[in-house]
Design an enzyme around this catalytic site. Sequence first.
Site, PDB file in Angstrom:
ATOM      1  N   GLN A  71     -85.666   3.642 -38.837  1.00 13.98           N
ATOM      2  CA  GLN A  71     -83.588   1.602 -39.151  1.00 13.98           C
ATOM      3  C   GLN A  71     -82.501   2.815 -39.828  1.00 13.98           C
ATOM      4  O   GLN A  71     -81.249   2.381 -38.655  1.00 13.98           O
ATOM      5  CB  GLN A  71     -84.285   1.190 -40.243  1.00 13.98           C
ATOM      6  CG  GLN A  71     -83.235   0.255 -40.661  1.00 13.98           C
ATOM      7  CD  GLN A  71     -83.746  -1.041 -41.785  1.00 13.98           C
ATOM      8  OE1 GLN A  71     -83.409  -0.397 -42.728  1.00 13.98           O
ATOM      9  NE2 GLN A  71     -84.475  -1.583 -41.363  1.00 13.98           N
ATOM     10  N   GLU A 123     -49.679   7.666 -28.008  1.00 10.72           N
ATOM     11  CA  GLU A 123     -49.279   6.697 -27.753  1.00 10.72           C
ATOM     12  C   GLU A 123     -48.763   6.160 -28.865  1.00 10.72           C
ATOM     13  O   GLU A 123     -49.538   3.990 -29.047  1.00 10.72           O
ATOM     14  CB  GLU A 123     -49.473   6.061 -27.071  1.00 10.72           C
ATOM     15  CG  GLU A 123     -49.775   6.755 -25.578  1.00 10.72           C
ATOM     16  CD  GLU A 123     -49.793   5.768 -24.288  1.00 10.72           C
ATOM     17  OE1 GLU A 123     -49.606   4.454 -24.167  1.00 10.72           O
ATOM     18  OE2 GLU A 123     -50.335   6.568 -23.325  1.00 10.72           O
ATOM     19  N   PRO A 126     -40.085  18.466 -31.735  1.00 10.18           N
ATOM     20  CA  PRO A 126     -40.976  18.648 -32.493  1.00 10.18           C
ATOM     21  C   PRO A 126     -40.531  17.878 -34.040  1.00 10.18           C
ATOM     22  O   PRO A 126     -41.590  18.064 -34.890  1.00 10.18           O
ATOM     23  CB  PRO A 126     -40.574  19.552 -33.161  1.00 10.18           C
ATOM     24  CG  PRO A 126     -39.907  20.234 -31.385  1.00 10.18           C
ATOM     25  CD  PRO A 126     -39.546  19.210 -30.594  1.00 10.18           C
ATOM     26  N   GLY A 151     -77.923  15.449 -34.755  1.00  6.89           N
ATOM     27  CA  GLY A 151     -77.817  15.991 -35.744  1.00  6.89           C
ATOM     28  C   GLY A 151     -77.285  17.510 -35.856  1.00  6.89           C
ATOM     29  O   GLY A 151     -76.043  18.407 -35.116  1.00  6.89           O
ATOM     30  N   THR A 154     -41.420  12.362 -28.159  1.00  8.36           N
ATOM     31  CA  THR A 154     -41.666  13.136 -28.894  1.00  8.36           C
ATOM     32  C   THR A 154     -40.942  14.141 -28.552  1.00  8.36           C
ATOM     33  O   THR A 154     -40.624  15.063 -27.729  1.00  8.36           O
ATOM     34  CB  THR A 154     -43.446  13.016 -29.178  1.00  8.36           C
ATOM     35  OG1 THR A 154     -44.031  12.400 -28.730  1.00  8.36           O
ATOM     36  CG2 THR A 154     -43.814  13.752 -30.195  1.00  8.36           C
ATOM     37  N   ARG A 203     -45.163 -11.575 -23.449  1.00  7.96           N
ATOM     38  CA  ARG A 203     -45.799 -10.441 -24.242  1.00  7.96           C
ATOM     39  C   ARG A 203     -46.616 -10.222 -25.195  1.00  7.96           C
ATOM     40  O   ARG A 203     -47.692 -11.191 -25.902  1.00  7.96           O
ATOM     41  CB  ARG A 203     -44.110 -10.380 -25.053  1.00  7.96           C
ATOM     42  CG  ARG A 203     -44.196  -9.582 -26.539  1.00  7.96           C
ATOM     43  CD  ARG A 203     -43.019  -9.922 -27.672  1.00  7.96           C
ATOM     44  NE  ARG A 203     -42.303  -9.242 -28.163  1.00  7.96           N
ATOM     45  CZ  ARG A 203     -43.054  -9.033 -29.807  1.00  7.96           C
ATOM     46  NH1 ARG A 203     -43.847  -9.938 -29.986  1.00  7.96           N
ATOM     47  NH2 ARG A 203     -42.227  -8.024 -30.410  1.00  7.96           N
ATOM     48  N   THR A 234     -46.963  -7.059 -27.735  1.00 10.96           N
ATOM     49  CA  THR A 234     -46.922  -6.426 -28.260  1.00 10.96           C
ATOM     50  C   THR A 234     -48.255  -6.059 -29.255  1.00 10.96           C
ATOM     51  O   THR A 234     -48.971  -5.392 -29.973  1.00 10.96           O
ATOM     52  CB  THR A 234     -45.758  -6.394 -28.992  1.00 10.96           C
ATOM     53  OG1 THR A 234     -45.004  -6.160 -28.386  1.00 10.96           O
ATOM     54  CG2 THR A 234     -45.048  -5.012 -30.213  1.00 10.96           C
TER      55      THR A 234
END
Length: 390
Positions: A286, A370, A135, A346, A133, A318, A320
Amino acid sequence: MAIAIAGGVSFALTDEQKAVRALAREFAEKEIRPRAAAYDEHSTHPADVVAKAHELGLMNAHIPAEFGGAELSGFDGMLIGEQLSWGCAGIAVSIVGNTLGVVPLLIAGTDEQRRRFIAPLVDEPLLCSFALTEPNAGSDVSGIQTTATRRGDEYVLSGSKMFITNAGHASWLVVFASTDRTKGHRGLSAFIVPMDLEGVVLERHLDKMGQRATDTSAVAFQEVRVPVENRLGEEGQGFKIAMKTLDFTRPGTAAGAVGVAQAAYDYAVAYAKERVQFGQPIAMHQGVNFLIADMATEIEAARLLVWQAAWLHDQGKRATLQSSYAKRFAADTAMKVATDAVQIFGGYGYMKEYPVEKLMRDAKLFQIYEGTSQIQRLVIAREIFLPRAD
């Protein structure tokens, strides 16, 4: 009536896998959780915890036996990562982050490169990083501006990287740079860059919202001279190396998200049993127990997606699509579960003295690094509509 028993499918862990998971859980409980809040508050690099994890074999799980490693499967590594992240996602990433640096060498490195850079990681708790990565180049890696210009037996590396995990404490980085700007992502190449080379500048440590116990830094390369023998694969193979690496590591990242979600769920269930409102524990209302039921269901679904993706990788198939399924769903589940845990607590949930506030901050990063949740959806859609022949 006789009931047929399904064959060929198992959701059971082996005794060895159960032992690995139990070891990681115990480590998370005894070594990580007692330090998590303080290390988060002060953004402390957990060098002491990393060293202990290394000593126990919870670090560098995927390093092959020929280099002295445990050579655990991707599935086993995923089991470890979930439990460490249950303790603290930031500390966990500091421990398991080496995977991102090591995998490119396992994919494309020469035997000499592996022995020179991977083998020392087994002997001491050294760190390495994955520098993709920039900027101005995050999801769009074709926008990478860092260049590597060949000059004889060296490349001259110039540019900068952003959001690099463990870079501030790393011994070396795998850096992706353009060797041919006219080819976009097809012109990217990968290099192993020791941090002590002249011109490598650690620009700054970044102050993050969550996962603060993991160092994330900006790094600059000021005409760094990198030997040709430090190039991974051939010129132009960098993009392929990066994508194969992320395919492998995404199930582990997703497992970390499951660990954070599980921690938030555990705290929420315990609090819901103890907190009394309108004369009874809020778990009996509930509006609360339906939230808990959804949490439990979604965590289980996320975990199974992670297991599937990790298993496929270990089969040499594979994965992906399945890796993106797991990363997208687990990351979004972690954020939802952590947010709902804050809601169950809360006003107390919004206070830093209670753990779910940190978990909510930690969870957010899983939707970003990632490959963002949006990029995972893009990958999934591409795999559906433009499937590869293999």
